[in-house]
Design an enzyme around this catalytic site. Structure first.
Site, mmCIF file in Angstrom:
data_model
loop_
_atom_site.group_PDB
_atom_site.id
_atom_site.type_symbol
_atom_site.label_atom_id
_atom_site.label_comp_id
_atom_site.label_asym_id
_atom_site.label_seq_id
_atom_site.Cartn_x
_atom_site.Cartn_y
_atom_site.Cartn_z
ATOM 1 N N THR A 123 0.682 0.630 -3.088
ATOM 2 C CA THR A 123 1.093 1.176 -4.383
ATOM 3 C C THR A 123 2.320 2.037 -4.100
ATOM 4 O O THR A 123 3.434 1.529 -4.098
ATOM 5 C CB THR A 123 -0.050 1.956 -5.077
ATOM 6 N N LYS A 129 -4.066 -0.097 2.806
ATOM 7 C CA LYS A 129 -3.149 0.663 1.956
ATOM 8 C C LYS A 129 -3.866 1.957 1.628
ATOM 9 O O LYS A 129 -5.100 1.999 1.593
ATOM 10 C CB LYS A 129 -2.825 -0.092 0.668
ATOM 11 N N THR A 177 -6.035 5.148 -3.889
ATOM 12 C CA THR A 177 -7.103 4.223 -3.537
ATOM 13 C C THR A 177 -6.841 3.712 -2.142
ATOM 14 O O THR A 177 -5.705 3.500 -1.749
ATOM 15 C CB THR A 177 -7.143 3.025 -4.485
#
EC number: 2.3.1.35
Lengths: 408, 408
Positions: A162, A188, A199
Site C-alpha cells: 500500500t 507488506k 495491514t
C-alpha cells in the site's frame, strides 16, 4: 491520499534474489482498484497437493476475506489452490457487500485457474469501509491466469504494497539428506496507511513436502516467535494474514526435520524484521529482550509494554537513554516485577542494577549507543527463568506526519 | 531540562475561586529541589479527627512515598495529619536511599507540625532515579509550619506542578439539611515530562464529617469513574496519588448523603478533565462513550482501546472523521464485538450503522465536528447494556516535541 515517497532509512539495500519455488507461479496486473500507475493485484497459483497453513488477525472486526480464508484453510488441496490479493481497498467493514465481493472474486479466480472455489484464498489491503470494486479485479482474471510465471515473486511483492516504502522479500535454501529444499516469502505492512489502517500480509512458498497439520503447527509456533513479537504502534489490523504454502514439488519429505523448521523460522523472522524496518516514521530498529521473568508469558508482557510505550518510543527517537521510562513500562505492564531486583542494559552498557542506577554508569556511553540505528534494550526482572525478545521502532514526527497531517 | 512555556489551548480561563476549607492550612516554599525561581514544596496540615482516603498507582515499580502512604492510609487521625509534597524529583527507583529520604521527611514534618509520623503522607514528582536531596526540604519545615494559612490552596496547586502548563483546582459547596459543606481540590499532571515520567497528584479537602471507611469507599468508587477513565498516552506513572481529606470541621455529618457524594464526584471529574486538558501536546479534548457492550467492563475495555490507539489519536489531531480506525480499535480490544452490529457517531453525526457506513452519512458534517476543540465519539456495540465514558486528548507533534526533541 498521502504520498510518502522517501524509502525508510532502515530499508535493506535491495530486494533479495529469491529462489524459484517449483509448484507456484505468479502474475500481477494494474487493475486500478484505487492506485494509478502501479500494479495492485497479484495472483499465485499452487499445484495439486500443496499444503497451506495460515495465521490471521485476532481482531473481532476482521474483514470478509479473512473470515473466508479462515473458513477454508484446514482442508486438503488435491486439485490445487490459488491466492489472489489486491491493494488499495481492504474490503473491511463493508457489510454484506463485502461478502459478495469475496464470492465474486473467488469464483472468477477458481474459473480462470481451474481450481475449486473452496481453495481460493483472497486478501485485500487498503482503505476501509468503501465498497470493493471487485469487477475491476475479475475483469483481469483471465489475463492474469494466462501470464502465470515461476519468476514473478518480486513483482508480486510490489503489487501488494500500500504505502510501504520498500517491497519485502526473504528466502533461503536448506539441505535435507543431501537434497535441496527452497523457501521464498514476501510481505507488506506497517509502512502505514496513508489510505487507512496498517495491514500486514505475508505469503511464503516452499517446495518442501509435509502434511498440512504439521505445517500448520510449525507455522503457528514460529509465528508466536516472529510476527507476533513485532509492534510499530500497538494497533492491530483487521486484515493481517500470513499464509505458508508447501507445494511438495521438490519431492523432499521434511516431516519432523529441524533444519527445515529452522530455515522457515529464519525466513519468517527476516520478513517480520523488514515490517518493523518499514514502521511508520521509523528511524531506529530496536530489539528488546526481557529475561528473569516469572514466566515466558510475563517476559513477553513486559517486553511488549516497553515496545508499545509512547514515552519509551519517543525517548528512543530523541536518542535519550531514558531508563526511567523503561522502569515505568515494566511497572504498568501487569506482569510480576520487583523494583529492587530490576537490571537494565542499553547495548553493552549496564544502566541500572538492583533497583537503582548502576555504580559506574557512564551516561555518555549509553547515549552513544542510542545514536545508532540498531538498538538493544535488555531487562532482567530477577524473579525467574522467563524470557522473550520482541522488536519495534521509535515514535517520531514522521508517524504524526503520516497519520495526522495527511488526509486519507 | 525542557521548558514548555505556552499554556495548553484547552486550559480554563483562570484558576477557580476555591472555597476555604475549615480544618486544613497550607504553606509553600521554594526549596530548590530541582527547579529554580519557583515554589516546589507544599505542606498541608489537617486537624485532629480528619478522615483520609486515598487511591494510588497500581504500578509494580511504584515509588517509596507511594508505598509509605499505602501502608499508613487506613488508620484514624485522632492527633491530626499532614501532607508534604515536593516537585522536581520523584524519589522513584532510588533504592534504599529513597526509603530513607521518606523517613527523614516524614520525621521532620511530624516534628514541625506536632502530628504523629504515622500520619504524615508524602509524595514526590519529577525526575526519576536521582537521589532526592531531602535535606533541602527538611531545612524548610520549621518555616513552612510557621506560615500555615487557610487561604494557601492556590499557591499549593502551583508548588506541585512539574511542567504542567496551568495549575489545576476545582471546588464546590453543597447544602446538607440546611447546612453548608465545602469541597476544594488541586491536581497536577499529564502536562509533565521535561524531567521524566508523567505523574498525577490530586489532593481534595472537605470540611464534611464522615467515617474513614465510608470516605474510602466513596473515593474508590468515584475514582473508577473519573481519574481511572482518563488517558493521555497509556503510560502509567510510578507516583500517581489521590488523597481526599475530610476534616469534619463543618460539624455536618454526611454519612450516606447522596448530595455530598455527587458533589465530591463532580470535583473529582473536574480535576480529571483538567489533567486531560493539559495532556502533552493536546489540542482536542475528546469524550468517548461506549454503549450496548456485553458488560460495563467490556465497554470500558473498548473505550480505552479507542482512547489509547495512536491511529485514532493522530486522526483526531488531523481533524479526520476516520471511523475505520475506531472500528480497528474495537476489533483489537479483546472485548466482545460483532462487526455487523456496530454503530458509530462523531458528535451528532451517525457515521456507521450495522457494520457499514450510514446511509446519508455526511462526511463534511462529520469533518466539521472534528474541527472543534471538544469532540465526542459515541459507539454502540449492539450486544447488551454495558456502558462506559472515558476522556482523552489527541496525539500531536507537540507530544513528540515534549518527549523526544527535548532532553530531560
Amino acid at each position: 491520499m498521502a504520498t510518502i515517497s522517501s524509502v525508510s532509512p532502515l530499508a535493506p539495500d535491495a530486494f533479495p534474489d529469491l529462489p524459484v519455488i517449483e509448484g507456484v507461479t505468479f502474475s500481477t496486473v494494474a487493475a486500478g482498484v484505487r492506485y494509478q500507475g502501479r500494479t495492485d493485484v497479484m495472483l499465485a497459483k499452487l499445484i495439486p497437493g500443496t499444503a497451506l497453513a495460515g495465521v490471521f488477525t485476532t481482531s473481532a472486526t476482521r474483514s470478509a476475506p479473512v473470515l473466508d480464508c479462515q473458513d477454508k484453510l484446514g482442508r486438503a488441496s488435491e486439485d490445487g489452490a490459488a491466492i489472489l490479493v489486491n491493494s488499495g481497498n481492504s474490503n473491511a467493514f463493508t457489510g454484506k457487500g463485502g461478502v459478495s465481493a469475496v464470492e465474486e472474486i473467488t469464483a472468477a479466480t477458481a474459473a480462470a485457474c481451474d481450481v475449486p472455489q473452496s481453495r481460493v484464498f483472497t486478501a485485500s489491503t487498503g482503505v476501509i469501509g468503501e465498497p470493493l470494486p471487485f469487477e475491476k479485479i475479475t475483469a483481469h482474471l483471465t489475463a492474469l491466469a494466462s501470464q502465470l510465471d515461476t519468476s514473478g515473486i518480486a513483482a508480486a511483492a510490489r503489487a501488494i504494497m500500500t504505502t510501504d516504502t520498500f517491497p519485502k522479500g526473504a528466502g533461503t535454501e536448506v539441505k535435507i539428506a543431501g537434497q535441496t529444499v527452497k523457501i521464498a516469502g514476501i510481505a507488506k505492512g506497517s509502512g502505514m496507511i496513508a489510505p487507512d489502517m496498517a495491514t500486514m500480509l505475508v505469503y511464503i512458498f516452499t517446495d518442501a513436502k509435509l502434511p498440512q497439520a504439521e505445517l500448520q503447527a510449525m507455522v503457528s509456533g514460529h509465528n508466536a516467535q516472529t510476527f507476533n513479537c513485532i509492534t510499530v504502534d500497538s494497533d492491530t489490523s483487521t486484515s493481517d494474514t500470513l499464509i505458508v504454502a508447501a507445494t511438495g514439488a521438490s519431492g523432499v519429505d521434511v516431516s519432523g526435520d529441524l533444519a527445515f523448521s529452522d530455515a522457515l523460522h529464519g525466513v519468517m523472522l527476516d520478513l517480520a524484521h523488514q515490517v518493523v524496518r518499514d514502521g511508520e516514521g521509523a528511524t531506529k530498529f530496536v530489539e528488546i529482550t526481557v529475561t528473569g521473568a516469572a514466566s515466558d508469558r510475563d517476559a513477553k508482557t513486559h517486553a511488549m509494554s516497553i515496545a508499545n510505550s509512547p514515552l519509551v518510543k519517543t525517548a528512543i527517537a530523541g536518542e535519550d537513554p531514558n531508563w526511567g521510562r523503561v522502569v515505568m513500562a515494566i511497572g504498568k505492564s501487569g506482569a510480576a516485577a520487583d523494583r529492587d531486583r530490576l537490571s537494565i542494559r542499553f547495548g553493552d552498557v549496564v544502566v541500572a542494577e538492583n533497583g537503582w542506577v548502576s555504580e559506574g554508569y557512564d551516561e555518555a556511553k549509553a547515549a552513544g549507543h542510542m545514536k545508532g540505528e540498531e538498538l538493544f534494550i535488555g531487562v532482567d526482572i530477577g524473579l525467574g527463568e522467563g524470557r522473550s525478545t520482541v522488536w519495534t521502532c521509535d515514535l517520531t514526527h514522521g508517524y504524526i506526519d503520516i497519520n495526522a497531517d495527511y488526509r486519507s
